[in-house]
Design a protein around this motif. Structure first.
Motif, PDB file in Angstrom:
ATOM      1  N   ARG A 423       0.840  -1.189   0.000  1.00 53.46           N
ATOM      2  CA  ARG A 423       0.000   0.000   0.000  1.00 53.46           C
ATOM      3  C   ARG A 423       0.878   1.243   0.000  1.00 53.46           C
ATOM      4  N   LEU A 424       0.572   2.140  -0.934  1.00 55.24           N
ATOM      5  CA  LEU A 424       1.332   3.380  -1.054  1.00 55.24           C
ATOM      6  C   LEU A 424       0.705   4.465  -0.192  1.00 55.24           C
ATOM      7  N   GLU A 425       1.547   5.311   0.372  1.00 54.02           N
ATOM      8  CA  GLU A 425       1.038   6.445   1.135  1.00 54.02           C
ATOM      9  C   GLU A 425       0.384   7.444   0.182  1.00 54.02           C
ATOM     10  N   TRP A 426      -0.545   8.230   0.727  1.00 52.97           N
ATOM     11  CA  TRP A 426      -1.271   9.189  -0.102  1.00 52.97           C
ATOM     12  C   TRP A 426      -0.343  10.245  -0.690  1.00 52.97           C
ATOM     13  N   LYS A 427       0.680  10.600   0.032  1.00 49.96           N
ATOM     14  CA  LYS A 427       1.625  11.585  -0.505  1.00 49.96           C
ATOM     15  C   LYS A 427       2.378  10.995  -1.704  1.00 49.96           C
ATOM     16  N   LYS A 559     -20.689  15.155   1.763  1.00 52.98           N
ATOM     17  CA  LYS A 559     -20.459  14.070   2.706  1.00 52.98           C
ATOM     18  C   LYS A 559     -18.993  13.657   2.710  1.00 52.98           C
ATOM     19  N   GLU A 560     -18.609  12.998   3.782  1.00 57.82           N
ATOM     20  CA  GLU A 560     -17.231  12.512   3.917  1.00 57.82           C
ATOM     21  C   GLU A 560     -17.023  11.274   3.046  1.00 57.82           C
ATOM     22  N   ILE A 561     -15.827  11.163   2.456  1.00 60.44           N
ATOM     23  CA  ILE A 561     -15.463   9.991   1.658  1.00 60.44           C
ATOM     24  C   ILE A 561     -14.436   9.189   2.453  1.00 60.44           C
ATOM     25  N   ARG A 562     -14.827   8.019   2.874  1.00 60.22           N
ATOM     26  CA  ARG A 562     -13.934   7.199   3.694  1.00 60.22           C
ATOM     27  C   ARG A 562     -13.160   6.249   2.791  1.00 60.22           C
ATOM     28  N   LEU A 563     -11.854   6.493   2.664  1.00 57.87           N
ATOM     29  CA  LEU A 563     -10.979   5.641   1.866  1.00 57.87           C
ATOM     30  C   LEU A 563      -9.880   5.082   2.758  1.00 57.87           C
ATOM     31  N   ASP A 564      -9.425   3.877   2.470  1.00 54.55           N
ATOM     32  CA  ASP A 564      -8.364   3.249   3.256  1.00 54.55           C
ATOM     33  C   ASP A 564      -7.098   4.094   3.199  1.00 54.55           C
ATOM     34  N   GLY A 565      -6.439   4.205   4.309  1.00 54.19           N
ATOM     35  CA  GLY A 565      -5.160   4.888   4.371  1.00 54.19           C
ATOM     36  C   GLY A 565      -5.261   6.382   4.598  1.00 54.19           C
ATOM     37  N   VAL A 566      -6.485   6.959   4.554  1.00 53.74           N
ATOM     38  CA  VAL A 566      -6.651   8.398   4.801  1.00 53.74           C
ATOM     39  C   VAL A 566      -6.666   8.611   6.312  1.00 53.74           C
TER      40      VAL A 566
END
Length: 649
Positions: A423-427, A559-566
């Motif tokens: 899994r890559l970081e969001w940055k 609304k909030e968007i719930r994504l993995d890693g956020v």
């Protein structure tokens, strides 16, 4: 020369088919035809044989134009579109007596038709006949009274009291200005104009008809019947044929009665074996011609590619021999990937640099994918475009492209693999998304020639040791002038799921660099949302749930968007920014999509400056990765499996 060879090979195939159809003797069909045609048949009060057919007697037993229609005690036939009653038939003298159906009840038919005309290929007139000439629609003053013999009146074509006139042959007393004239042959019962004073004699002559003599197949049929055969007619060759009990038809006579079925069987067997030998020989010749044609075509392709290589003047791209390629890859020992155009192997140059060697598989193309790759990458020099270090071309089966080695492989493994270590970081995702955008901006605007990639997808994005993205695989690329607003392409190219709507349906707009923008948008939308390791919970999901529409609706209402890693606010801002950019890029109308320069500007700008685009009304078709992986969007009640990534050339 190639077209001539193709023509000759097609001719040989056609010849083989003709031999199959005509050379093998139809032994089984001959006995059936013999049985059907050997006897005469009853039609009304007439007993007939060859060349007539009808009722239960099949068409193969007679001439196609000599059909007898059997109805009760009457027998009729048509000659030159006029219906006749067959009154008698004499097979010995080959004569028929026929009478016109429309004049059996007198000189006033319900509708006046044409004069009698025989088909001179089938019939001749009998020796004794006279022509009865009937004139209809004559003015009353044509007769200067009503005392002329032959004058009568009747209702014709619905008109009453129209004067008519009957005469023998071409009488000098024929009236003028009559509207219709009909010639009907009769037997010499009526001999002079005085016979017209009593029309009962004329009507009797019309009922008794006249004689005709048939001309079809008399001599041939006599020979056939003399050899114990049955006469028939071959409509394909328009000739009389002879059906025999114990051998094939087609000749004029059957074999002598002394010939045994065994002899006939041996003859048929020899003919059959000869036919198959001939067919086999032709097939071998066709195969040799096709192989020669293929070699000529391959030679032409090689010459075309070699000419392309010379014209490119590739001073910085080195050409290697195929033995060099085998040496640098240690005989293709370390396979690191499989693409749409071939396998990728790790190799090492003599100076120690690691390289990725893509060995192109044999295809039906004219070397286009090889030339596209070389022509495109050799014109580029950018940190986000993979570098071509060399190539090898030795015929269609020995082609290879040598690139700089990217230690982290392609982007797809970081999207579809679900392991936490992948899994890559969001940055990092943001840097990859921005780097790809800069690479595409360079291809669209930074080169002297605009390069349209047409196959942007995670499999074609390579990552170096620092996760710097580089665009690769230019096999479907198109080169065009920088100021071209649209390009012309034949068919559809790209990978299902990333192809812009206008590429597979021109009704959506013109194909241009905006098509790459759409593919880029679908890819980054997938990178941040539809990942194999992402579990997006959609409370109102259905089997038709489509991720961009779901995201759009949540953004629209705030609304909030719930994504993995956020985790952090920075992660939230990055994910929202990438999602907004992706929605802009996948607009159905190409004119509403931003340029790649604008995309870079949006990614590097603030989140607050980005507006929510219109909702894309066309969702992408299902996709499947070439690796065979699947991903799913799960909901509280069901999980939808989606396949991804088939490439269209």
């Amino acid at each position: 020369m190639v077209s001539q060879l193709h023509y000759h090979s097609s001719f040989l195939v056609s010849l083989a088919c003709l031999i199959i159809l005509f050379e093998i003797p139809p032994c089984l069909g001959s006995l059936e035809d013999y049985t059907a045609c050997n006897k005469q048949f009853k039609c009304g009060t007439i007993t007939a044989g060859f060349p007539f057919w009808g009722d239960y007697r099949p068409e193969s037993c007679g001439h196609p134009k000599l059909l007898l229609n059997c109805s009760g005690s009457n027998t009729t036939m048509e000659i030159m579109n006029i219906k006749y009653r067959v009154l008698s038939l004499n097979s010995g003298t080959q004569t028929l007596r026929i009478a016109r159906e429309d004049y059996l009840n007198g000189t006033c038919p319900s509708e006046v038709s044409s004069s009698t005309t025989l088909d001179d290929e089938l019939f001749d007139y009998g020796p004794d006949y006279r022509n009865l000439i009937l004139h209809y629609g004559c003015p009353a003053n044509s007769f200067l009274g009503t005392t002329i013999p032959g004058h009568f009146s009747c209702t014709i074509d619905g008109t009453t009291n129209r004067d008519a006139y009957a005469a023998l042959d071409e009488s000098a007393a024929t009236p003028y200005l009559c509207s219709k004239k009909v010639v009907v042959p009769i037997l010499p019962i009526v001999t002079s104009s005085q016979d017209f004073t009593n029309f009962s004699k004329v009507e009797e002559a019309l009922r008794r008809g006249f004689n005709v003599k048939r001309k079809v197949g008399s001599e041939e049929c006599n020979e056939c019947m003399g050899s114990n055969g049955a006469c028939g007619y071959d409509s394909s060759s328009n000739q009389t044929t002879c059906y025999c009990k114990d051998q094939s038809s087609g000749s004029r006579t059957c074999s002598p009665s002394g010939s045994s079925p065994l002899v006939n069987f041996r003859n048929a067997k020899f003919s059959l074996v000869f036919s198959f030998v001939l067919i086999f020989t032709i097939i071998v010749i066709v195969f040799i011609c096709k192989m020669f044609l293929r070699k000529v075509r391959l030679r032409e392709i090689d010459q075309h590619v070699e000419e392309f290589i010379r014209n490119q003047e590739l001073l910085v791209t080195k050409r290697y021999t195929y033995s060099d390629v085998k040496k640098m890859t240690k005989a293709f020992a370390d396979k690191v990937g499989q693409g749409g155009y071939g396998a990728v192997y790790q190799g090492q140059l003599e100076d120690g640099r690691l390289v990725a060697v893509k060995v192109l598989r044999e295809s039906k193309e004219n070397g286009d994918e090889f030339m596209n790759e070389v022509a495109s990458i050799s014109r580029t020099s950018h940190v986000n475009v993979v570098s071509l270090l060399g190539f090898s071309y030795h015929g269609k089966k020995k082609r290879a492209l040598i690139y700089e080695f990217m230690s982290n492989g392609s982007l797809d493994k970081f999207i579809y693999n679900k392991g936490p270590s992948d899994r890559l970081e969001w940055k990092t995702l943001y840097e990859i998304v921005t780097g790809i955008a800069r690479g595409l901006e360079y291809l669209h605007r930074g080169c002297s020639t605009r390069i349209l990639h047409f196959d942007i997808k995670p499999h074609n994005i390579l990552l170096d040791e620092n996760f710097c993205p580089k665009i690769s695989d230019f096999g479907l690329a198109k080169l065009c002038k920088r100021d071209d607003s649209a390009v012309s392409i034949i068919g559809t190219r790209g990978t299902i799921g990333y192809i812009a709507p206008e590429v597979f349906c021109r009704n959506f707009g013109k194909v241009s660099y905006k098509s790459d923008v759409y593919s880029y948008g679908m890819m980054i939308c997938e990178m941040v949302g539809i990942r194999k390791d992402t579990n997006v919970r959609i409370s109102d999901a259905t089997s038709e749930a489509y991720f961009p529409h779901y995201i759009y609706k949540r953004l629209e209402v705030g609304k909030e968007i719930r994504l993995d890693g956020v985790i952090t606010e920075e992660d939230e801002e990055i994910s929202r920014k990438i999602i907004l950019v992706s929605l802009w890029c996948i607009q159905t109308n190409p004119s509403e999509r931003p340029t790649m320069s604008k995309v870079v500007e949006m990614l590097e700008g603030s989140l607050q400056s980005l507006q929510l685009p219109p909702m894309p009304f066309l969702s992408s078709p299902p996709r499947s990765p070439t690796s065979g992986l699947h991903y799913s969007i799960s909901s509280s009640s069901k999980s939808q499996s989606i396949e991804k990534g088939t490439t269209i050339h």
